[in-house]
Design a protein around this motif. Structure first.
Motif, PDB file in Angstrom:
ATOM      1  N   THR A 185       0.770  -1.314  -0.039  1.00 33.18           N
ATOM      2  CA  THR A 185       0.083   0.073  -0.188  1.00 33.18           C
ATOM      3  C   THR A 185       0.895   1.150  -0.099  1.00 33.18           C
ATOM      4  O   THR A 185       1.835   1.399   0.549  1.00 33.18           O
ATOM      5  CB  THR A 185      -0.883   0.237   1.118  1.00 33.18           C
ATOM      6  OG1 THR A 185      -1.772  -1.097   1.125  1.00 33.18           O
ATOM      7  CG2 THR A 185      -1.720   1.263   1.280  1.00 33.18           C
ATOM      8  N   LEU A 186       0.526   2.149  -0.854  1.00 30.05           N
ATOM      9  CA  LEU A 186       1.398   3.348  -1.145  1.00 30.05           C
ATOM     10  C   LEU A 186       0.807   4.372   0.176  1.00 30.05           C
ATOM     11  O   LEU A 186      -0.382   4.276   0.735  1.00 30.05           O
ATOM     12  CB  LEU A 186       0.845   4.214  -2.266  1.00 30.05           C
ATOM     13  CG  LEU A 186       1.480   3.511  -3.536  1.00 30.05           C
ATOM     14  CD1 LEU A 186       1.144   3.958  -4.830  1.00 30.05           C
ATOM     15  CD2 LEU A 186       2.996   3.278  -3.410  1.00 30.05           C
ATOM     16  N   GLN A 187       1.633   5.042   0.919  1.00 29.50           N
ATOM     17  CA  GLN A 187       1.575   6.151   1.848  1.00 29.50           C
ATOM     18  C   GLN A 187       1.543   7.599   1.233  1.00 29.50           C
ATOM     19  O   GLN A 187       2.398   7.597   0.516  1.00 29.50           O
ATOM     20  CB  GLN A 187       2.236   5.892   2.757  1.00 29.50           C
ATOM     21  CG  GLN A 187       1.785   6.985   4.201  1.00 29.50           C
ATOM     22  CD  GLN A 187       2.782   6.764   5.339  1.00 29.50           C
ATOM     23  OE1 GLN A 187       3.925   7.483   5.199  1.00 29.50           O
ATOM     24  NE2 GLN A 187       2.307   6.074   6.396  1.00 29.50           N
ATOM     25  N   GLY A 188       0.456   8.491   1.433  1.00 25.93           N
ATOM     26  CA  GLY A 188       0.937   9.742   0.989  1.00 25.93           C
ATOM     27  C   GLY A 188       0.418  10.815   2.046  1.00 25.93           C
ATOM     28  O   GLY A 188      -0.320  10.498   2.972  1.00 25.93           O
ATOM     29  N   TYR A 189       0.564  12.018   1.758  1.00 25.35           N
ATOM     30  CA  TYR A 189       0.210  13.217   2.553  1.00 25.35           C
ATOM     31  C   TYR A 189      -0.719  14.149   1.772  1.00 25.35           C
ATOM     32  O   TYR A 189      -0.281  14.532   0.645  1.00 25.35           O
ATOM     33  CB  TYR A 189       1.332  13.965   3.117  1.00 25.35           C
ATOM     34  CG  TYR A 189       2.166  13.169   3.986  1.00 25.35           C
ATOM     35  CD1 TYR A 189       1.897  12.144   5.037  1.00 25.35           C
ATOM     36  CD2 TYR A 189       3.752  13.198   3.835  1.00 25.35           C
ATOM     37  CE1 TYR A 189       2.573  11.560   5.603  1.00 25.35           C
ATOM     38  CE2 TYR A 189       4.531  12.535   4.633  1.00 25.35           C
ATOM     39  CZ  TYR A 189       4.126  11.633   5.473  1.00 25.35           C
ATOM     40  OH  TYR A 189       4.771  10.962   6.365  1.00 25.35           O
ATOM     41  N   TYR A 190      -2.004  14.252   2.078  1.00 23.01           N
ATOM     42  CA  TYR A 190      -2.908  15.092   1.479  1.00 23.01           C
ATOM     43  C   TYR A 190      -3.120  16.459   1.998  1.00 23.01           C
ATOM     44  O   TYR A 190      -3.579  16.283   3.249  1.00 23.01           O
ATOM     45  CB  TYR A 190      -4.151  14.514   1.141  1.00 23.01           C
ATOM     46  CG  TYR A 190      -5.144  15.312   0.268  1.00 23.01           C
ATOM     47  CD1 TYR A 190      -5.118  15.414  -1.078  1.00 23.01           C
ATOM     48  CD2 TYR A 190      -6.148  15.809   0.861  1.00 23.01           C
ATOM     49  CE1 TYR A 190      -5.850  15.948  -1.941  1.00 23.01           C
ATOM     50  CE2 TYR A 190      -7.020  16.636   0.146  1.00 23.01           C
ATOM     51  CZ  TYR A 190      -6.697  16.565  -1.298  1.00 23.01           C
ATOM     52  OH  TYR A 190      -7.828  17.298  -1.914  1.00 23.01           O
ATOM     53  N   LEU A 191      -2.621  17.223   1.356  1.00 25.44           N
ATOM     54  CA  LEU A 191      -2.751  18.742   1.977  1.00 25.44           C
ATOM     55  C   LEU A 191      -3.704  19.423   1.043  1.00 25.44           C
ATOM     56  O   LEU A 191      -3.610  19.956   0.027  1.00 25.44           O
ATOM     57  CB  LEU A 191      -1.408  19.633   1.862  1.00 25.44           C
ATOM     58  CG  LEU A 191      -0.505  19.265   2.795  1.00 25.44           C
ATOM     59  CD1 LEU A 191       0.072  17.764   2.526  1.00 25.44           C
ATOM     60  CD2 LEU A 191       0.811  19.893   2.597  1.00 25.44           C
ATOM     61  N   PRO A 192      -5.095  19.667   1.843  1.00 19.45           N
ATOM     62  CA  PRO A 192      -6.186  20.261   0.988  1.00 19.45           C
ATOM     63  C   PRO A 192      -6.086  21.750   0.679  1.00 19.45           C
ATOM     64  O   PRO A 192      -5.126  22.366   1.371  1.00 19.45           O
ATOM     65  CB  PRO A 192      -7.264  20.109   1.838  1.00 19.45           C
ATOM     66  CG  PRO A 192      -6.631  19.930   3.176  1.00 19.45           C
ATOM     67  CD  PRO A 192      -5.490  19.278   3.013  1.00 19.45           C
ATOM     68  N   ALA A 193      -6.497  22.273  -0.387  1.00 20.13           N
ATOM     69  CA  ALA A 193      -6.607  23.772  -0.541  1.00 20.13           C
ATOM     70  C   ALA A 193      -7.546  24.509   0.497  1.00 20.13           C
ATOM     71  O   ALA A 193      -8.399  23.651   1.075  1.00 20.13           O
ATOM     72  CB  ALA A 193      -7.042  23.967  -1.886  1.00 20.13           C
ATOM     73  N   ARG A 194      -7.270  25.706   0.514  1.00 19.10           N
ATOM     74  CA  ARG A 194      -8.204  26.378   1.427  1.00 19.10           C
ATOM     75  C   ARG A 194      -9.840  26.355   0.804  1.00 19.10           C
ATOM     76  O   ARG A 194      -9.777  26.417  -0.471  1.00 19.10           O
ATOM     77  CB  ARG A 194      -7.589  27.902   1.461  1.00 19.10           C
ATOM     78  CG  ARG A 194      -6.482  27.915   2.335  1.00 19.10           C
ATOM     79  CD  ARG A 194      -5.928  29.561   2.650  1.00 19.10           C
ATOM     80  NE  ARG A 194      -4.910  29.488   3.154  1.00 19.10           N
ATOM     81  CZ  ARG A 194      -4.551  29.102   4.544  1.00 19.10           C
ATOM     82  NH1 ARG A 194      -5.723  28.871   5.353  1.00 19.10           N
ATOM     83  NH2 ARG A 194      -3.317  29.234   5.045  1.00 19.10           N
ATOM     84  N   PRO A 195     -10.756  26.290   1.621  1.00 14.08           N
ATOM     85  CA  PRO A 195     -12.060  26.140   1.280  1.00 14.08           C
ATOM     86  C   PRO A 195     -12.331  27.147   0.225  1.00 14.08           C
ATOM     87  O   PRO A 195     -12.083  28.367   0.599  1.00 14.08           O
ATOM     88  CB  PRO A 195     -12.943  26.203   2.659  1.00 14.08           C
ATOM     89  CG  PRO A 195     -11.762  25.751   3.665  1.00 14.08           C
ATOM     90  CD  PRO A 195     -10.436  26.190   3.304  1.00 14.08           C
ATOM     91  N   GLY A 196     -13.020  26.729  -0.952  1.00 13.97           N
ATOM     92  CA  GLY A 196     -13.280  27.606  -2.030  1.00 13.97           C
ATOM     93  C   GLY A 196     -14.772  27.080  -2.635  1.00 13.97           C
ATOM     94  O   GLY A 196     -14.914  27.634  -3.846  1.00 13.97           O
ATOM     95  N   GLY A 197     -15.520  26.279  -1.893  1.00 19.60           N
ATOM     96  CA  GLY A 197     -16.637  25.585  -2.701  1.00 19.60           C
ATOM     97  C   GLY A 197     -16.523  24.367  -3.263  1.00 19.60           C
ATOM     98  O   GLY A 197     -16.751  23.307  -2.941  1.00 19.60           O
ATOM     99  N   ASP A 198     -16.307  24.575  -4.641  1.00 21.61           N
ATOM    100  CA  ASP A 198     -16.283  23.370  -5.580  1.00 21.61           C
ATOM    101  C   ASP A 198     -14.948  22.592  -5.158  1.00 21.61           C
ATOM    102  O   ASP A 198     -14.065  23.119  -4.564  1.00 21.61           O
ATOM    103  CB  ASP A 198     -16.152  23.506  -6.921  1.00 21.61           C
ATOM    104  CG  ASP A 198     -17.746  24.273  -7.325  1.00 21.61           C
ATOM    105  OD1 ASP A 198     -18.372  24.155  -6.508  1.00 21.61           O
ATOM    106  OD2 ASP A 198     -17.686  25.369  -8.229  1.00 21.61           O
ATOM    107  N   GLY A 199     -14.697  21.364  -5.936  1.00 21.71           N
ATOM    108  CA  GLY A 199     -13.581  20.738  -5.991  1.00 21.71           C
ATOM    109  C   GLY A 199     -12.281  21.557  -6.342  1.00 21.71           C
ATOM    110  O   GLY A 199     -12.508  22.451  -7.210  1.00 21.71           O
TER     111      GLY A 199
END
Length: 382
Positions: free
Chosen positions: A145-159
């Motif tokens: 299994t691959l491990q990753g770090y997901y850093l979301p963008a600042r909230p802006g509505g859509d994806g």
């Protein structure tokens, strides 16, 4: 052992070029927040290169001490409600633990301990980030299994648009947290930092490489992102960090879901395989590896940026020649070639004052990263 700073910016311990390379990488990371110059020089001065103790053990011990000092400062700052200070110290701790694990002859137990501590600090950094990041698992192989770090963008509505940052086999994704994450965040993009080293609980990279091709992990990573509700799957880019292989180019050649890609475009494979095709071999006797490489790199459909340091083993003219093959037969193709210490666009080389951006060089990587992320943003803006 004496150290020497030569005019090209390399720090040399004459008998340990491997540690010299790692030290210059560390110095280069200071401008992105991955280290401080004073801590680097102070720690390096404590390493015993000529004593009875093993040089590798001394290197590991001293960088671990510096990493733990930063880790303690981070924990203290977080407890006192100072998340900004905590984040910067955790990032430096991540990088120092990575350096502590570097010596090739270091015992496996010490290396694994340093890597485990590095990942703990990375997880603490993600918890303290705004918006909060995630440690994610990406299914690939049944036993790996691959491990990753997901850093979301600042909230802006859509994806949000996302850039996948992936290193060459053997390189650790934790480096992207201080090296590239800021550039993505400032441009409104989420970032997924991932490597092909796995989650540390299954098979080793060497075992996997014997039976599986790392380029096949690219589709699994894309599948994972496409399944997230906070991602705009039409605006996913990929950035390959390093130029020692073309596995990312091979991975995206027949997966046309990517909106943009920054990689070697298969140039490294093409360069190496050209030597495997003897001129006296009758055409058609057996598959020509050079033509096979051509077929793969010409299958990349998304906008492509080939970004390279001029001293990465290929001359600017050779890189330009190979890049022209990317454009062959498709004049409408969006292929950009950028070489530090001069840029190439449509085959024209322009000289510039920028320093090289090769891994392990003490140079101006910020200029390269700004150019790369501006290019990505322009391609996935709409």
């Amino acid at each position: 052992m004496d150290s020497d700073l030569n005019p090209q910016g390399w720090i040399w311990w004459p008998e340990r070029e491997d540690l010299s390379l790692e030290f210059t990488r560390l110095l280069a990371s200071a401008q992105e927040g991955g280290a401080t110059f004073s801590e680097c020089w102070l720690t390096a001065s404590r390493v015993d290169f000529a004593g009875d103790d093993s040089c590798d053990d001394s290197w590991h011990r001293e960088w671990t001490v510096t990493a733990e000092l930063n880790r303690e400062r981070a924990s203290s700052a977080a407890a006192q409600g100072h998340p900004a200070t905590a984040r910067s110290n955790w990032l430096r701790a991540v990088n120092y633990y990575l350096t502590a694990a570097h010596p090739f002859d270091l015992s496996p137990d010490k290396r694994l301990s340093a890597i485990a501590s590095m990942r703990e600090c990375a997880a603490n950094y993600l918890d303290c980030r705004e918006p909060r990041g995630e440690v994610v698992s990406i299914p690939w192989l049944s036993e790996f299994t691959l491990q990753g770090y997901y850093l979301p963008a600042r909230p802006g509505g859509d994806g949000a648009p996302v850039v996948i940052c992936i290193g060459e086999p053997g390189h650790h994704k934790e480096e992207f947290l201080f090296k590239l994450a800021r550039h993505a965040s400032e441009r409104g993009m989420a970032l997924l930092a991932v490597d092909v080293l796995g989650d540390g609980t299954g098979l080793s990279l060497e075992e996997v490489s014997l039976h599986h091709k790392p380029e096949r992990a690219i589709a699994a990573i894309m599948d994972y992102l496409a399944g997230r509700d906070d991602v705009d799957e039409r605006r996913i880019a990929i950035l390959a960090d390093g130029w020692s292989s073309s596995f990312v180019a091979r991975g995206i050649a027949f997966d046309h879901r990517f909106a943009a890609a920054v990689c070697d475009g298969g140039i490294w494979d093409l360069h190496l395989r050209s030597f495997l095709n003897p001129q006296n071999r009758p055409f058609g006797v057996e598959p020509c590896p050079e033509l096979e490489a051509d077929r793969i790199l010409r299958s990349i459909r998304c906008p492509l940026l080939v970004a390279a340091g001029e001293r990465r083993g290929l001359t600017a003219d050779r890189i330009a020649e190979l890049t022209d093959r990317l454009r062959a037969g498709r004049r409408d193709r969006d292929v950009t070639l950028e070489i530090s210490e001069g840029q190439i666009s449509e085959g024209q080389i322009s000289e510039g004052p920028e320093t090289a951006t090769g891994r392990g060089r003490s140079d101006n990587s910020i200029l390269a990263n700004e150019f790369i992320f501006d290019w990505i943003a322009s391609r996935i803006r709409s």
